[in-house]
Design an enzyme around this catalytic site. Structure first.
Site, PDB file in Angstrom:
ATOM      1  N   HIS A  55       0.839  -1.232   0.201  1.00 33.93           N
ATOM      2  CA  HIS A  55      -0.120  -0.003   0.028  1.00 33.93           C
ATOM      3  C   HIS A  55       0.918   1.182   0.093  1.00 33.93           C
ATOM      4  O   HIS A  55       2.103   1.386   0.841  1.00 33.93           O
ATOM      5  CB  HIS A  55      -0.783   0.130   1.153  1.00 33.93           C
ATOM      6  CG  HIS A  55      -1.364   1.511   1.370  1.00 33.93           C
ATOM      7  ND1 HIS A  55      -2.560   1.825   0.787  1.00 33.93           N
ATOM      8  CD2 HIS A  55      -1.120   2.528   2.137  1.00 33.93           C
ATOM      9  CE1 HIS A  55      -2.889   2.938   1.088  1.00 33.93           C
ATOM     10  NE2 HIS A  55      -2.209   3.443   1.997  1.00 33.93           N
ATOM     11  N   GLU A  87      -3.546   8.897   6.973  1.00 31.86           N
ATOM     12  CA  GLU A  87      -3.501   7.526   7.057  1.00 31.86           C
ATOM     13  C   GLU A  87      -1.920   7.352   8.289  1.00 31.86           C
ATOM     14  O   GLU A  87      -2.212   6.653   9.297  1.00 31.86           O
ATOM     15  CB  GLU A  87      -2.737   6.674   6.016  1.00 31.86           C
ATOM     16  CG  GLU A  87      -3.921   6.732   4.891  1.00 31.86           C
ATOM     17  CD  GLU A  87      -3.417   6.315   3.503  1.00 31.86           C
ATOM     18  OE1 GLU A  87      -1.977   6.278   3.154  1.00 31.86           O
ATOM     19  OE2 GLU A  87      -4.417   6.190   2.603  1.00 31.86           O
TER      20      GLU A  87
HETATM   21  P1  DAT Z   1      -4.271   1.597  -4.334  1.00 28.84           P
HETATM   22  O1  DAT Z   1      -3.737   0.563  -3.307  1.00 28.84           O
HETATM   23  O2  DAT Z   1      -3.347   1.417  -5.603  1.00 28.84           O
HETATM   24  O3  DAT Z   1      -4.176   3.092  -3.947  1.00 28.84           O
HETATM   25  P2  DAT Z   1      -7.162   1.750  -4.207  1.00 28.84           P
HETATM   26  O4  DAT Z   1      -6.986   2.598  -3.205  1.00 28.84           O
HETATM   27  O5  DAT Z   1      -7.874   1.864  -5.494  1.00 28.84           O
HETATM   28  O6  DAT Z   1      -5.698   1.233  -4.984  1.00 28.84           O
HETATM   29  O7  DAT Z   1      -7.698   0.309  -3.756  1.00 28.84           O
HETATM   30  C1  DAT Z   1      -7.267  -0.098  -2.599  1.00 28.84           C
HETATM   31  C2  DAT Z   1      -6.867  -1.596  -2.511  1.00 28.84           C
HETATM   32  O8  DAT Z   1      -8.055  -2.011  -2.928  1.00 28.84           O
HETATM   33  C3  DAT Z   1      -6.174  -2.118  -3.796  1.00 28.84           C
HETATM   34  O9  DAT Z   1      -4.696  -2.055  -3.323  1.00 28.84           O
HETATM   35  C4  DAT Z   1      -6.586  -3.467  -4.039  1.00 28.84           C
HETATM   36  C5  DAT Z   1      -7.921  -3.389  -3.739  1.00 28.84           C
HETATM   37  N1  DAT Z   1      -8.766  -3.158  -4.969  1.00 28.84           N
HETATM   38  C6  DAT Z   1      -8.809  -2.066  -5.816  1.00 28.84           C
HETATM   39  N2  DAT Z   1      -9.554  -2.125  -6.896  1.00 28.84           N
HETATM   40  C7  DAT Z   1      -9.925  -3.618  -6.469  1.00 28.84           C
HETATM   41  C8  DAT Z   1     -10.656  -4.424  -7.402  1.00 28.84           C
HETATM   42  N3  DAT Z   1     -11.538  -4.046  -8.494  1.00 28.84           N
HETATM   43  N4  DAT Z   1     -10.974  -5.669  -7.086  1.00 28.84           N
HETATM   44  C9  DAT Z   1     -10.478  -6.201  -5.910  1.00 28.84           C
HETATM   45  N5  DAT Z   1      -9.833  -5.521  -5.174  1.00 28.84           N
HETATM   46  C10 DAT Z   1      -9.527  -4.053  -5.587  1.00 28.84           C
HETATM   47 MG    MG Z   2      -5.666   3.878  -2.414  1.00 28.80          MG
END
Ligand code: DAT
Ligand code: MG
Length: 180
Positions: free
Chosen positions: A146, A157
């Site tokens: 993360h 955070e």
């Molecule tokens: P990031 O971790 O790149 O900031 P995010 O904040 O959009 O991405 O999402 C947080 C986490 O949630 C990501 O690391 C993995 C999970 N996630 C995101 N999109 C997803 C999806 N479509 N299906 C399953 N898990 C997902």
């Molecule tokens: Mg994120």
């Protein structure tokens, strides 16, 4: 009981005061920008902690805080509050609380933006080789690391994961070889 403090006690107070001033003074801009990075449970299980720390160290960023813990579902619900409407939210919270994580704060110029580049894209399939997600994982639901997506998210955070006195201000001997 007297109120006189020993010299070493007084010095302790002075040191604490100076440390607090430095923490506050450090601010969040320029070389003092900070981000929250966490090696997720799959990253820990797959023995990626050392490699991930090495990448941030070698880049020139400064480690300000680190702890190894198994976070509660409650903490992870708060951490991922913005995603609470998403269909994967519950699964994400379960996965993130299923094992220990390594939570860290890294500091440096443009550390938020640069860390996101070092991580790669959210979906490992979109992440270039050479990035952490591009090198070490294949599925979005097991993407090993993360990183905060903005300075504002980083502040939120870091407050959620660390107490103020867990953020260490220290002088880096290589600073003049990293910054002009
Ligand atoms: P990031 O971790 O790149 O900031 P995010 O904040 O959009 O991405 O999402 C947080 C986490 O949630 C990501 O690391 C993995 C999970 N996630 C995101 N999109 C997803 C999806 N479509 N299906 C399953 N898990 C997902
Ligand atoms: Mg994120």
């Amino acid at each position: 009981m007297g109120t006189k403090r020993s010299l070493s006690d007084q010095k302790g107070l002075v040191d604490l005061g100076a440390k607090h001033a430095r923490t506050v003074k450090s601010g969040w801009t320029g070389p003092n920008e900070r981000t929250f990075i966490a090696v997720k449970p799959d990253g820990v299980q797959r023995r990626l902690v050392g490699d991930i720390i090495r990448r941030f160290e070698r880049k020139g960023f400064k480690l300000v805080a680190m702890k190894f813990l198994q976070a509660s579902e409650e903490q992870l619900r708060q951490h991922y509050w913005d995603l609470r409407e998403k269909p994967f939210y519950n699964g994400l919270v379960k996965y993130m609380s299923s094992g220990p994580v390594v939570a860290m704060v890294w500091q440096g110029l443009d550390v938020v933006k640069t860390s996101r580049k070092m991580l790669g894209e959210t979906n490992p399939a979109d992440s270039l080789p050479g990035t952490i997600r591009g090198d070490y994982c294949v599925e979005v639901g097991r993407n090993v690391i993360h990183g905060s997506d903005s300075v504002e998210s980083a502040q939120r955070e870091i407050l959620l994961w660390f107490k103020q006195d867990e953020l260490i201000c220290w002088e880096e001997c290589s600073e003049h070889w990293i910054y002009v």
